[in-house]
Design an enzyme around this catalytic site. Structure first.
Site, short mmCIF file in Angstrom:
data_model
loop_
_atom_site.label_atom_id
_atom_site.label_comp_id
_atom_site.label_asym_id
_atom_site.label_seq_id
_atom_site.Cartn_x
_atom_site.Cartn_y
_atom_site.Cartn_z
N TYR A 10 0.82 -1.22 0.00
CA TYR A 10 0.00 0.00 0.00
C TYR A 10 0.85 1.26 0.00
CZ TYR A 10 -4.05 -2.89 1.27
OH TYR A 10 -5.07 -3.83 1.28
N ASP A 30 9.79 -7.47 -4.59
CA ASP A 30 8.83 -8.03 -3.64
C ASP A 30 9.04 -9.54 -3.58
OD1 ASP A 30 5.96 -6.71 -2.49
OD2 ASP A 30 6.19 -8.89 -2.44
N ARG A 151 3.06 9.12 5.63
CA ARG A 151 1.97 9.81 6.34
C ARG A 151 0.80 9.93 5.39
NH1 ARG A 151 4.25 15.38 8.74
NH2 ARG A 151 4.55 14.70 10.90
N LYS A 203 6.44 9.17 14.09
CA LYS A 203 5.48 8.37 13.33
C LYS A 203 4.49 7.67 14.27
CE LYS A 203 3.25 5.92 10.45
NZ LYS A 203 2.21 6.53 9.58
N HIS A 241 -14.09 25.48 19.76
CA HIS A 241 -13.01 26.14 20.48
C HIS A 241 -11.75 26.03 19.60
CE1 HIS A 241 -9.80 26.98 23.30
NE2 HIS A 241 -10.69 27.34 24.22
N ARG A 243 -8.76 25.60 20.05
CA ARG A 243 -7.68 24.66 20.41
C ARG A 243 -8.21 23.31 20.89
NH1 ARG A 243 -6.54 29.46 21.78
NH2 ARG A 243 -7.21 29.31 23.94
N GLY A 254 -10.02 0.31 13.94
CA GLY A 254 -9.39 -0.77 13.15
C GLY A 254 -8.23 -0.25 12.32
N CYS A 257 -2.80 0.40 11.61
CA CYS A 257 -1.93 1.41 12.25
C CYS A 257 -2.35 1.71 13.67
CB CYS A 257 -1.98 2.69 11.43
SG CYS A 257 -1.84 2.38 9.71
N TYR A 308 -12.34 -1.56 7.64
CA TYR A 308 -12.07 -0.96 8.95
C TYR A 308 -12.47 0.49 9.00
CZ TYR A 308 -7.78 1.47 7.46
OH TYR A 308 -6.87 2.29 6.85
N ARG A 316 -8.33 -5.07 7.72
CA ARG A 316 -7.39 -5.43 8.79
C ARG A 316 -7.83 -4.83 10.14
NH1 ARG A 316 -1.75 -4.02 5.91
NH2 ARG A 316 -3.08 -2.49 4.87
N1 SAJ Z 1 -11.80 6.18 13.81
C1 SAJ Z 1 -12.69 6.51 14.86
N2 SAJ Z 1 -12.88 7.82 15.17
C2 SAJ Z 1 -12.23 8.83 14.50
C3 SAJ Z 1 -11.35 8.48 13.44
C4 SAJ Z 1 -11.15 7.16 13.12
O1 SAJ Z 1 -13.29 5.63 15.47
O2 SAJ Z 1 -12.46 10.00 14.80
C5 SAJ Z 1 -11.56 4.78 13.49
C6 SAJ Z 1 -11.84 4.44 12.04
O3 SAJ Z 1 -13.17 4.01 11.89
C7 SAJ Z 1 -10.87 3.29 11.79
C8 SAJ Z 1 -9.69 3.63 12.69
O4 SAJ Z 1 -10.18 4.57 13.66
O5 SAJ Z 1 -11.42 2.07 12.20
C9 SAJ Z 1 -8.45 4.21 11.99
O6 SAJ Z 1 -8.87 5.12 11.04
P1 SAJ Z 1 -8.00 6.44 10.68
O7 SAJ Z 1 -8.81 7.26 9.76
O8 SAJ Z 1 -7.49 7.08 11.90
O9 SAJ Z 1 -6.76 6.04 10.00
P2 SAJ Z 1 -5.89 5.04 9.18
O10 SAJ Z 1 -5.49 3.93 10.05
O11 SAJ Z 1 -6.52 4.73 7.88
O12 SAJ Z 1 -4.63 6.00 8.86
C10 SAJ Z 1 -3.83 6.49 9.90
C11 SAJ Z 1 -3.46 7.91 9.52
N3 SAJ Z 1 -2.69 8.52 10.59
C12 SAJ Z 1 -3.03 9.76 10.99
O13 SAJ Z 1 -3.98 10.35 10.50
C13 SAJ Z 1 -2.21 10.34 12.08
C14 SAJ Z 1 -2.62 7.94 8.29
O14 SAJ Z 1 -2.12 9.26 8.02
C15 SAJ Z 1 -1.45 7.01 8.46
O15 SAJ Z 1 -0.69 6.98 7.25
C16 SAJ Z 1 -1.95 5.61 8.75
O16 SAJ Z 1 -2.70 5.66 9.98
C17 SAJ Z 1 -0.75 4.75 8.89
O17 SAJ Z 1 -0.46 4.09 7.86
O18 SAJ Z 1 -0.07 4.82 9.91
#
Ligand code: SAJ
Length: 409
Positions: A10, A30, A151, A203, A241, A243, A254, A257, A308, A316
């Site tokens: 990915y 790969d 990122r 990270k 707000h 901040r 899920g 990450c 997820y 995953r």
């Molecule tokens: N989720 C919530 N509430 C939220 C946001 C997400 O319950 O407010 C859940 C989602 O449904 C999902 C999980 O969290 O199940 C993760 O979703 P996500 O949108 O946070 O992110 P990922 O895992 O797809 O991507 C994150 C991102 N990291 C950040 O935004 C800091 C992405 O930038 C990274 O590249 C990715 O992890 C990674 O590969 O580490």
């Protein structure tokens, strides 16, 4: 430059193609021969927005192979392989095996860059050790070694890889500088350089911040249910707000990450309290849904969404899996309806004789469904469980439970 990219997943494949598209000669390596075969025949191994077009434009400068010896005539080597978790610790085998192969083919003057999410200290520690042992060369003198985490949010990877700011860490300044030169040939965001260990920690901090923040949102959801208010309204207004930025509550967290990266910090600081507790809060969100379903005596459930998160096909660590297992363990029949992950499973088949629908992933296409018809086809006692703030108002014709919806539960 000539660049070798190890791990065409990915992150690795979009990175390889962005480099090729920027004019470098890129060889992608790969271990999955089938994936390499597909790429050689112009077939992409997964969907991602803009990847087809990028592949078309980049393919003249890109070739895929399983042969590590092609590393002998590149200037830079990027390693982007998975780092799953095992017993709440980083399972670094893929990284360490790849680095062994890199070490065996390493030449003086080459730049090695690790992209995989790792426990802070890995690049300057075990990775450096393996490369020096296998090559007989000295890091910092004979070859350069850097760490550059990705990122890019899955679902918008290519755009974010180009436009997001990037953090690049080196085992020394020269390594960071040379890695920055390479990435600035396709990254339009700012590139900040630091040490490899700081970059590794940055990270995992990014994803740990999100996980802890979501755990706060989930605890607020429980409080809102207790005092009879809508947690989403509370969070929306609190976030006015300048901040404050509370994230969204939901049925769980899920992906490959957020459920994993926080444990890489706990690995180096086992005394941590907040981070493991946040993980626990997020993982327990499905439990209330199971209790509600059990209490209503429901025997047949259809879970909407296996991915997820919305509009991706990646399942995953999906909370849906945990929910399914907990319900089935209680003798409840569970079907999953997710047209993105399983395009050939029909809605009618998925909800036939069902008594309950759980929204576990709020795919955009679910908005276009005829919910009145779906609910009328359910069998008594007809329960809708909203795990993702999918319904602004509870749909009529069924019992309703929404996470954080103390105003209507
Ligand atoms: N989720 C919530 N509430 C939220 C946001 C997400 O319950 O407010 C859940 C989602 O449904 C999902 C999980 O969290 O199940 C993760 O979703 P996500 O949108 O946070 O992110 P990922 O895992 O797809 O991507 C994150 C991102 N990291 C950040 O935004 C800091 C992405 O930038 C990274 O590249 C990715 O992890 C990674 O590969 O580490």
């Amino acid at each position: 430059m000539k660049v070798g990219v190890i791990g065409l997943g990915y992150i690795g494949l979009p990175t390889a193609l962005l480099l090729a598209n920027a004019g470098h000669e890129v060889v992608g390596i790969d271990i999955d021969a089938k994936k390499v075969e597909k790429l050689r025949n112009g077939i992409l191994p997964f969907q991602e927005r803009g990847l087809e077009e990028l592949f078309e434009k980049a393919k003249k400068n890109f070739k895929a192979t399983t042969d590590y010896s092609s590393l002998r005539n590149v200037n830079a080597i990027i390693v982007s392989v998975p780092t799953p978790m095992k017993d709440r610790k980083m399972m670094g085998d893929y990284v360490f095996n790849a680095m062994e192969m890199v070490g065996k083919n390493l030449k003086k003057g080459q730049l090695v860059i690790l992209e995989s999410t790792v426990t802070p200290g890995t690049t300057a520690g075990k990775v450096r050790e393996i490369l020096e042992r296998e090559s007989g060369l000295k890091a910092g003198e004979d070859f350069l070694l850097a760490y550059c985490p990705e990122r890019a949010i899955p679902g918008n990877t290519i755009y974010e890889m180009v436009h997001n700011d990037r953090i690049i860490g080196g085992i020394d300044e020269e390594s960071a500088k040379r890695a920055k030169e390479l990435y600035s040939t396709f990254v339009k965001g700012n590139i900040y350089t630091t040490s490899s260990t700081v970059a590794e920690m940055v990270k995992v901090v990014e994803n740990t911040y999100r996980d802890v923040n979501i755990a706060l949102a989930n605890e607020l959801a429980k409080i809102a249910e207790k005092i009879g208010v809508n947690v989403y309204e509370v969070i929306e207004l609190a976030n006015k707000h300048p901040r404050v930025n509370v994230h969204q509550p939901g049925i769980g967290v899920g992906g490959h990450c957020l459920p994993i990266d926080p444990w890489f910090l706990v690995e180096v600081y086992p005394e941590a309290k907040l981070i493991p507790t946040a993980r626990e809060i997020n993982d327990e969100m499905v439990n209330d849904v199971v209790k509600i379903i059990e209490k209503t005596g429901i025997k047949r459930v259809t879970i909407f969404g296996e991915a997820y998160k919305p509009d991706v096909d990646d399942t995953r660590e999906s909370p849906t899996h945990k929910l399914r297992d907990l319900l089935e363990r209680r003798g409840i029949e569970v079907r999953i309806y997710d047209p993105i992950v399983h395009p050939n499973i029909s809605l009618d088949k998925a909800i036939k004789n069902s008594q309950c629908i759980v929204i576990s992933t709020a795919h955009s296409i679910f908005k276009d469904l005829n919910w009145e018809k779906i609910i009328s086809s359910l069998e008594e006692p007809k329960l809708i469980v909203d795990g993702r703030h999918f319904f602004e108002k509870p749909p009529s014709g069924a019992l309703f439970y929404g996470i954080g919806r103390g105003d209507v539960n």
